[in-house]
Design an enzyme around this catalytic site. Structure first.
Site, PDB file in Angstrom:
ATOM      1  N   LYS A 166       0.806  -1.224   0.000  1.00  0.00           N
ATOM      2  CA  LYS A 166       0.000   0.000   0.000  1.00  0.00           C
ATOM      3  C   LYS A 166       0.841   1.278   0.000  1.00  0.00           C
ATOM      4  CE  LYS A 166      -4.365  -1.546   0.393  1.00  0.00           C
ATOM      5  NZ  LYS A 166      -5.487  -1.139  -0.476  1.00  0.00           N
ATOM      6  N   SER A 214       1.540  -9.696  -0.393  1.00  0.00           N
ATOM      7  CA  SER A 214       1.145  -8.286  -0.345  1.00  0.00           C
ATOM      8  C   SER A 214       1.420  -7.596   0.974  1.00  0.00           C
ATOM      9  CB  SER A 214      -0.342  -8.157  -0.684  1.00  0.00           C
ATOM     10  OG  SER A 214      -1.124  -8.913   0.233  1.00  0.00           O
TER      11      SER A 214
END
Length: 307
Positions: A31, A283
């Protein structure tokens, strides 16, 4: 972040498998890419007003970090389902934290109100600068594995999958992009099945970062995922737990549930027509350590979570 060869998964699949280690980012997840890009592209006056976002944790942490680096201030709205370790990290970065309701949709109402009071919205996925930032992962995959055949990526609101898919398919249109998510509360899957964005009930999950809706007014990630994803895989909680355990025991990587879903999909043999070389995006690694220990020691589900 590097791509490392997975000997165990390559042996299991009979083709090369690499792991893109986004769990090693400064804020613990991919992110940071989108948040940094979005902050840098704001006009100075908008940065000075401050930014607001709804988050399941990782976007909020990344946006708080990026805002502080640019002398801005972030307000992060989250539901009560967000794990406390993620809330604590966001507060540590100096953000104003608002805990509202039991779903992202309820937290979004608070964020919308704050926009009406002058803050600038930087959402977790449905924003061109966020998508472009996440897409840099796809460019790096192509630089390291130019003949990549399959990219496996966690799927929630679709910013990561859409960004990677655009980057990879622009240069390798034959490469397959596989989205992976949990069985219950899979908003993008329900929306794709319905042919339009829909609301779903949210549940606690080992893959908590994949929770939340895609927004009924979704303009970008829904149509992009509809066109660019080649398949969508759903996983049970026990399958996600197996992915976390494999990442730790075989790959020596600490990942959260959302970061383990690509590995989990391979272990569960849920990806059809697997084409190598394969790159799995790990991720994020922002997992509460007690929960991680419980999963490693054999617990499949978080407390109160039914399979």
């Amino acid at each position: 972040m590097p791509i490392v060869h997975s000997a165990s998964l390559s042996h299991r699949c009979g083709i090369p498998v690499g792991l893109k280690l986004e769990n090693r980012q400064t804020t613990g997840s991919f992110k940071l890419r989108g948040a940094t890009n979005a902050i840098l592209r704001l006009a100075p006056a908008d940065r000075a007003r401050g930014v607001v976002a709804v988050s399941t944790g990782n976007h909020g942490r990344a946006l708080s970090y990026a805002a502080r680096a640019q002398n801005s201030r972030a307000t992060i709205c989250m539901s009560r389902l967000v794990p406390q370790n993620k809330v604590a990290e966001i507060r540590h970065l100096g953000a104003d934290v608002r805990i509202v309701g039991c779903s992202q949709d309820e937290a979004q109402q608070e964020a919308d109100y704050l926009v009406s009071q002058g803050l600038v919205m930087l959402p977790p996925f449905d924003h061109p600068d966020i998508i472009a930032g996440q897409g840099t992962i796809g460019l790096e995959i192509l630089d390291e594995v130019p003949d990549v055949g399959t990219v496996i990526v966690g799927l929630s609101g679709g910013g990561l999958a859409a960004g990677i898919a655009v980057a990879v398919k622009t240069r390798r249109p034959g490469a397959r992009i596989i989205g992976v998510t949990m069985e219950r509360g899979a908003a993008m899957k329900a929306s794709l099945d319905a042919g339009k964005p829909v609301q779903v009930e949210e549940f606690s999950s080992l893959a908590d970062s994949l929770g939340g809706g895609i927004g009924l007014e979704n303009k970008l990630t829904f149509p992009m995922c509809r066109v660019l994803l080649d398949d969508l895989v759903l996983l049970s909680e026990s399958e996600i737990a197996a992915g976390i355990r494999h990442a730790y025991r075989q790959e020596r990587e600490v990942v959260e549930g959302a970061g383990a879903v690509g590995i989990a999909a391979l272990l569960a043999n849920k990806i059809d027509a697997l084409r190598g070389p394969v790159v799995i995006v790990l991720s994020g690694g922002n997992v509460e350590l007690q929960l991680h220990r419980q999963v490693i020691n054999g617990m499949n589900n978080p407390p109160g979570q039914e399979v």
